[in-house]
Design a protein around this motif. Structure first.
Motif, PDB file in Angstrom:
ATOM      1  N   ASP A 193      28.807  -9.559 -91.194  1.00 59.91           N
ATOM      2  CA  ASP A 193      27.514  -9.585 -90.552  1.00 59.91           C
ATOM      3  C   ASP A 193      27.192  -8.194 -90.007  1.00 59.91           C
ATOM      4  O   ASP A 193      28.025  -7.582 -89.346  1.00 59.91           O
ATOM      5  N   ARG A 199      16.819 -27.299 -94.573  1.00 57.63           N
ATOM      6  CA  ARG A 199      17.851 -26.364 -95.009  1.00 57.63           C
ATOM      7  C   ARG A 199      17.230 -25.019 -95.406  1.00 57.63           C
ATOM      8  O   ARG A 199      17.710 -23.954 -95.057  1.00 57.63           O
ATOM      9  N   ARG A 252      16.463 -21.921-113.973  1.00 59.06           N
ATOM     10  CA  ARG A 252      15.527 -20.828-114.160  1.00 59.06           C
ATOM     11  C   ARG A 252      16.216 -19.722-114.941  1.00 59.06           C
ATOM     12  O   ARG A 252      16.982 -18.950-114.391  1.00 59.06           O
ATOM     13  N   ASP A 311      17.614 -15.005-105.109  1.00 59.92           N
ATOM     14  CA  ASP A 311      17.442 -15.127-106.554  1.00 59.92           C
ATOM     15  C   ASP A 311      17.580 -13.783-107.249  1.00 59.92           C
ATOM     16  O   ASP A 311      18.129 -13.693-108.343  1.00 59.92           O
ATOM     17  N   LYS A 343      23.596 -20.327-112.893  1.00 60.50           N
ATOM     18  CA  LYS A 343      23.867 -19.702-111.604  1.00 60.50           C
ATOM     19  C   LYS A 343      24.366 -20.756-110.628  1.00 60.50           C
ATOM     20  O   LYS A 343      23.658 -21.689-110.330  1.00 60.50           O
ATOM     21  N   ASP A 385      17.805 -21.483 -93.741  1.00 58.54           N
ATOM     22  CA  ASP A 385      18.284 -20.376 -94.552  1.00 58.54           C
ATOM     23  C   ASP A 385      17.432 -19.140 -94.316  1.00 58.54           C
ATOM     24  O   ASP A 385      17.928 -18.039 -94.167  1.00 58.54           O
ATOM     25  N   ASP A 409      28.187 -13.273 -99.335  1.00 60.23           N
ATOM     26  CA  ASP A 409      27.343 -14.231 -98.613  1.00 60.23           C
ATOM     27  C   ASP A 409      27.365 -13.998 -97.105  1.00 60.23           C
ATOM     28  O   ASP A 409      26.596 -14.610 -96.374  1.00 60.23           O
ATOM     29  N   LYS A 410      28.271 -13.127 -96.639  1.00 56.43           N
ATOM     30  CA  LYS A 410      28.331 -12.893 -95.193  1.00 56.43           C
ATOM     31  C   LYS A 410      27.376 -11.796 -94.731  1.00 56.43           C
ATOM     32  O   LYS A 410      27.275 -11.534 -93.545  1.00 56.43           O
ATOM     33  N   THR A 411      26.705 -11.142 -95.677  1.00 59.84           N
ATOM     34  CA  THR A 411      25.790 -10.090 -95.263  1.00 59.84           C
ATOM     35  C   THR A 411      24.393 -10.649 -95.067  1.00 59.84           C
ATOM     36  O   THR A 411      24.129 -11.805 -95.340  1.00 59.84           O
ATOM     37  N   SER A 412      23.507  -9.786 -94.605  1.00 55.42           N
ATOM     38  CA  SER A 412      22.131 -10.225 -94.399  1.00 55.42           C
ATOM     39  C   SER A 412      21.340 -10.054 -95.686  1.00 55.42           C
ATOM     40  O   SER A 412      21.789  -9.428 -96.638  1.00 55.42           O
ATOM     41  N   GLU A 413      20.142 -10.616 -95.690  1.00 58.40           N
ATOM     42  CA  GLU A 413      19.292 -10.494 -96.870  1.00 58.40           C
ATOM     43  C   GLU A 413      18.895  -9.045 -97.127  1.00 58.40           C
ATOM     44  O   GLU A 413      18.741  -8.623 -98.270  1.00 58.40           O
ATOM     45  N   GLU A 414      18.741  -8.270 -96.035  1.00 55.90           N
ATOM     46  CA  GLU A 414      18.356  -6.868 -96.212  1.00 55.90           C
ATOM     47  C   GLU A 414      19.428  -6.127 -96.987  1.00 55.90           C
ATOM     48  O   GLU A 414      19.143  -5.318 -97.861  1.00 55.90           O
ATOM     49  N   LEU A 451      28.530 -19.508 -98.276  1.00 58.20           N
ATOM     50  CA  LEU A 451      28.233 -19.717 -96.865  1.00 58.20           C
ATOM     51  C   LEU A 451      26.731 -19.877 -96.688  1.00 58.20           C
ATOM     52  O   LEU A 451      26.252 -20.617 -95.867  1.00 58.20           O
ATOM     53  N   ARG A 452      26.023 -19.105 -97.486  1.00 58.68           N
ATOM     54  CA  ARG A 452      24.574 -19.264 -97.509  1.00 58.68           C
ATOM     55  C   ARG A 452      24.116 -19.068 -98.947  1.00 58.68           C
ATOM     56  O   ARG A 452      24.831 -18.483 -99.767  1.00 58.68           O
ATOM     57  N   GLU A 453      22.943 -19.562 -99.221  1.00 59.52           N
ATOM     58  CA  GLU A 453      22.364 -19.416-100.551  1.00 59.52           C
ATOM     59  C   GLU A 453      22.015 -17.946-100.772  1.00 59.52           C
ATOM     60  O   GLU A 453      21.294 -17.351 -99.977  1.00 59.52           O
ATOM     61  N   GLU A 463      32.218 -17.416-107.585  1.00 57.28           N
ATOM     62  CA  GLU A 463      32.086 -18.366-106.491  1.00 57.28           C
ATOM     63  C   GLU A 463      33.210 -19.379-106.567  1.00 57.28           C
ATOM     64  O   GLU A 463      33.806 -19.587-107.612  1.00 57.28           O
ATOM     65  N   THR A 468      28.508 -18.484-118.284  1.00 58.54           N
ATOM     66  CA  THR A 468      28.596 -17.328-117.389  1.00 58.54           C
ATOM     67  C   THR A 468      27.309 -16.498-117.421  1.00 58.54           C
ATOM     68  O   THR A 468      26.938 -15.878-116.445  1.00 58.54           O
ATOM     69  N   THR A 469      26.594 -16.522-118.554  1.00 59.87           N
ATOM     70  CA  THR A 469      25.367 -15.727-118.604  1.00 59.87           C
ATOM     71  C   THR A 469      24.141 -16.504-118.143  1.00 59.87           C
ATOM     72  O   THR A 469      23.191 -15.907-117.650  1.00 59.87           O
ATOM     73  N   ARG A 522      19.448 -16.927 -90.626  1.00 64.27           N
ATOM     74  CA  ARG A 522      20.210 -15.729 -90.890  1.00 64.27           C
ATOM     75  C   ARG A 522      19.631 -14.516 -90.179  1.00 64.27           C
ATOM     76  O   ARG A 522      20.329 -13.722 -89.607  1.00 64.27           O
ATOM     77  N   ALA A 560      20.937 -10.778 -87.737  1.00 71.15           N
ATOM     78  CA  ALA A 560      20.877  -9.379 -88.141  1.00 71.15           C
ATOM     79  C   ALA A 560      20.135  -8.576 -87.086  1.00 71.15           C
ATOM     80  O   ALA A 560      19.042  -8.914 -86.683  1.00 71.15           O
ATOM     81  N   LEU A 602      26.366 -11.991-113.849  1.00 74.85           N
ATOM     82  CA  LEU A 602      26.974 -13.099-114.569  1.00 74.85           C
ATOM     83  C   LEU A 602      27.632 -13.984-113.517  1.00 74.85           C
ATOM     84  O   LEU A 602      27.963 -13.522-112.432  1.00 74.85           O
ATOM     85  N   ARG A 661      20.092 -13.223-110.286  1.00 77.73           N
ATOM     86  CA  ARG A 661      19.591 -12.919-111.616  1.00 77.73           C
ATOM     87  C   ARG A 661      20.302 -11.732-112.243  1.00 77.73           C
ATOM     88  O   ARG A 661      20.394 -11.628-113.450  1.00 77.73           O
ATOM     89  N   GLU A 709      18.246 -12.787-118.853  1.00 72.51           N
ATOM     90  CA  GLU A 709      19.434 -13.618-119.060  1.00 72.51           C
ATOM     91  C   GLU A 709      19.511 -14.129-120.490  1.00 72.51           C
ATOM     92  O   GLU A 709      20.591 -14.254-121.063  1.00 72.51           O
ATOM     93  N   SER A 724      15.895 -16.414-116.925  1.00 75.59           N
ATOM     94  CA  SER A 724      14.941 -15.317-117.115  1.00 75.59           C
ATOM     95  C   SER A 724      15.092 -14.718-118.502  1.00 75.59           C
ATOM     96  O   SER A 724      16.046 -15.000-119.221  1.00 75.59           O
TER      97      SER A 724
END
Lengths: 456, 314
Positions: free
Chosen positions: B76, A240, A18, B203, A52, A244, B156-161, B198-200, B47, A48-49, A248, A252, B210, B207, A23, A20
């Motif tokens: 976390d 998965r 994907r 996006d 992902k 995900d 990756d260890k933080t939350s989505e927020e 650790l987690r995805e 990564e 790199t650009t 998570r 929190a 780099l 985005r 990008e 954009s």
């Protein structure tokens, strides 16, 4: 060269990356800064650009080699080669035929001879672009696109000339026609090679994705054995994804409402001025799921899928109890966690499967020895059609189950029109369920579970 | 007016040279990514498996361009009060005490409640102003007058927020404080994010960055790294050592030896005045390279074989 980059990005998109608009701009800026040489730098800059993550980086590198190797093959032969004849007649992409038949045929034969390999490679690439070969989706389209490429190169004129030679009915004419046929065959083979490479680059991934979508939207009972491998992958991916999204969030801690007593208490330290506000922490339960899966003959067509799904879920949800039942109920958690999906399914079906369902006895089996597994944190998930072969459905036990659990969700593979017909006791169970959903496809299932987990 | 650039290095070669000078041997891909991150003013998401020098890269680039490294270690439950900014409660409190005494003087002569309120209205909201703002790593990096390298480690260890909170920083290099307004970076910092997958990641975050994937180095690069970090090491020992580490990574160990562990091991061997690796020496010092008990036992057993493989490889 600008179109090189956009063409490459279009290929990347087709291969599932994907990319954009932002990008694309980044990539263009990077190329403007660094230029197209050396190749290694260009590759690193575009990677790199545009890519992902590791998987995308690999795809990128593969396509980069395909794309830029075929382009550089043309390199020396002339950047300004045949593509667009500059001048007033820059009309629709029909450059070649206008040059006059004689020239077109001569060029076609020259290209077919393969004397100028680089020139031929470049001409073919350009013809492929003009023929829209980047849009190839299925391998079976290769012939069609190859033909269109040849048309771009003026094969129609060649064929007309060929017919004319035949019409001469002289040995010389036939020999000339034979040479033209050979040239056409050679070009066709070369064009097919180019198309094949384009397909490898873009189409194969697209085909895979298309098949994935087909399987996701296909009714479960229409899935064949051949779809199972694909399904396994899809279900694992779905599990998965669900984990995900939901796993998570559990960890929190979320800010809840203002905690007035705690805030006041805190304010004493600061002379009664509430500088620091205290909030209640919203408590979240970990998902605790008790799944009951009907593995009897009446749902035989769905069973494999349901079990496959439970297997995937088992790997993702920490606190999951799995029971399977037909005429009686058994804890199958150990089997599912110990064995590979296919093996586990076979074991379960051998031990329990294909009998006549008795929901009443299954409920007895659950509410007796496993009563402790159900408490107010538990979500009970029933996968089955609610056809109990006219045996006592034990609605009292079901009511008790619904009462004891936090939520009771029933996922039924049968369409609503069949609920309550024949030996189906679903409407009687329905009143106790928090939800009753018809699950027809993989996609339905994901939606149902997404909602289920969202309640934690 | 020209602004101070994010990265003061004018070319990929300059990045390579500057990093090498501080002991980090970059691949072409790494140098290209760093250069572009600076030139395009985009954050760089790095990564790769643990121990390939992701954090080290950020540290080295900061050292190489002589800018402070501001590090935000993610975990976390990390929230904006610890990552972006917080209010200085103590100072606010002190000021209230002082103001309490002053407020009488201020309101003197205001007979009605309206008059008193009118006077108070004339004052700005002193308590929630820049003077009471306690900058946390991200704000500190934005406000650094000469620019900085901002390392957001293990994002990756933080939350989505929290990821969502980062978006404003990553795309515009600014932070919005509701009470004050928007704080924009004087010099956009070079932002390096690291992730162990650790987690995805979302996006939206991906985005904006780099991307750079770093794997374990090949023998030549690892040798170059060790030589840069442990200058006193002899050539024969170096080849043997790097060959051995590469062979260990090809084995089925649970925790692959990291680059820094290779360097530590090289230092250890140098201290012991070793000039070549013997099975006994390896066995005695293996604890520097491997940390898991089970790995240690397995590799200790396989040492003679691995040494032979290493010798053949180099």
């Amino acid at each position: 060269m600008e179109s090189q980059l956009t063409g490459f990005i279009a290929t990347l998109r087709m291969a599932g990356l994907r990319v954009s608009a932002a990008e694309t701009i980044d990539a263009a800026r990077a190329v403007a800064l660094l230029g197209y040489d050396p190749r290694e730098t260009l590759r690193a800059a575009l990677r790199t650009t545009l890519a992902k993550g590791e998987a995308e980086a690999e795809t990128h590198d593969r396509l980069f080699d395909l794309w830029f190797s075929s382009v550089s093959a043309g390199g020396a032969a002339g950047e300004e080669a045949p593509s667009e004849p500059p001048g007033p007649d820059a009309g629709p992409a029909e450059g070649p035929p206008r040059e006059g038949e004689e020239a077109v045929v001569a060029r076609f034969v020259a290209l077919a001879s393969g004397a100028d390999r680089a020139g031929r490679a470049l001409a073919l690439e350009q013809a492929a672009n003009a023929a829209g070969a980047g849009g190839i989706r299925f391998e079976t389209q290769a012939g069609h696109f190859a033909r269109r490429m040849l048309e771009q190169l003026g094969v129609e004129a060649v064929e007309a000339r060929m017919m004319a030679h035949f019409a001469e009915r002289t040995p010389d004419g036939e020999a000339a026609a034979g040479r033209l046929i050979a040239a056409r065959t050679a070009m066709m083979a070369a064009a097919r090679q180019v198309i094949q490479r384009r397909f490898e680059a873009a189409g194969r991934v697209a085909t895979e994705r298309f098949m994935d979508e087909v399987v996701e939207e296909r009714p479960l009972d229409a899935l064949s054995q051949a779809d199972l491998a694909r399904l396994q992958r899809l279900v694992a991916r779905m599990a998965r994804r669900l984990a995900d999204r939901h796993g998570r969030r559990l960890r929190a801690t979320r800010r809840g409402r203002l905690d007035v007593p705690a805030t006041l208490k805190r304010a004493f330290r600061s002379d009664g001025i509430p500088f620091e506000l205290r909030f209640r922490r919203r408590r979240r339960d970990r998902p605790r799921i008790v799944a009951l899966c009907d593995v009897s003959g009446s749902v035989a067509r769905h069973v494999r899928f349901l079990l496959l799904f439970l297997h995937a879920l088992e790997a993702e949800v920490a606190d999951l109890r799995l029971f399977a039942f037909s005429s009686h109920l058994e804890d199958v958690g150990a089997i599912v966690s110990a064995e590979a999906p296919e093996a586990a399914i076979t074991t379960i079906l051998r031990r329990l499967g294909m009998g006549a369902t008795d929901y009443g006895r299954a409920l007895e089996g659950l509410m007796g020895p496993h009563r402790a597994a159900i408490d107010r944190h538990t979500t009970v998930l029933v996968l089955g059609d609610g056809r109990s072969n006219h045996a006592d459905p034990r609605l009292d036990l079901f009511a008790e189950l619904a009462e004891g659990a936090r939520r009771l969700v029933w996922l039924c593979p049968e369409p609503p029109s069949l609920w309550g017909t024949g030996d189906s006791v679903l409407p009687d169970y329905r009143v106790h369920c928090t939800r009753l959903d018809h699950v027809r496809t993989v996609r339905d299932l994901e939606r149902a579970l997404d909602e289920l987990l969202a309640h934690y | 007016m020209t602004r101070t650039p994010t990265l003061t290095l004018p070319s990929i070669e300059a990045v390579e040279a500057a990093l090498s000078a501080v002991g980090y041997i970059p691949t072409r891909a790494i140098a290209t990514s760093i250069y572009l991150a600076g030139a395009l003013e985009k954050p760089l998401l790095v990564e790769g498996p643990a121990g390939v020098g992701k954090t080290e890269l950020a540290r080295s680039i900061a050292e190489a361009i002589g800018r402070p490294l501001v590090r935000l270690q993610c975990h976390d439950g990390l929230d904006e009060a610890r990552a972006l900014y917080d209010w200085r409660y103590g100072k606010q409190l002190l000021y209230t005490q002082v103001l309490k005494e002053k407020i009488h003087d201020l309101l003197e002569g205001a007979d009605t409640l309206e008059a008193a309120l009118g006077r108070l209205d004339g004052f700005e909201d002193v308590f929630f102003s820049h003077a009471f703002l306690e900058p946390r790593p991200i704000l500190r990096a934005l406000e650094a007058p000469q620019g900085a390298v901002l390392l957001i480690d293990e994002v990756d260890k933080t939350s989505e927020e929290f990821e969502a909170l980062l978006l404003e920083v990553l795309s515009d290099f600014q932070v919005t404080v509701p009470e004050i307004g928007t704080v924009t970076a004087t010099v956009p910092p070079l932002v390096v994010l690291t992730s162990n997958a650790l987690r995805e990641l979302g996006d939206a975050l991906k985005r904006r960055c780099l991307h750079l994937h770093i794997g374990f180095p090949d023998a030549a690069r690892e040798a170059a790294i060790v030589r840069a970090r442990v200058p006193g090491i002899g050539g024969a020992l170096l080849d043997q050592l790097v060959g051995f580490v590469q062979a260990v990574r090809a084995e089925r160990v649970r925790k692959l030896p990291s680059i820094s562990e290779t360097v530590d091991w090289a230092r250890t061997l140098l201290l012991l005045h070793a000039d070549h690796l013997s099975p006994e020496l390896v066995r005695d010092t293996l604890g520097v390279l491997l940390k898991r008990e089970a790995d240690l036992a397995e590799i200790a057993e396989a040492t003679p074989r691995l040494l032979r493989e290493a010798a053949r490889g180099s």
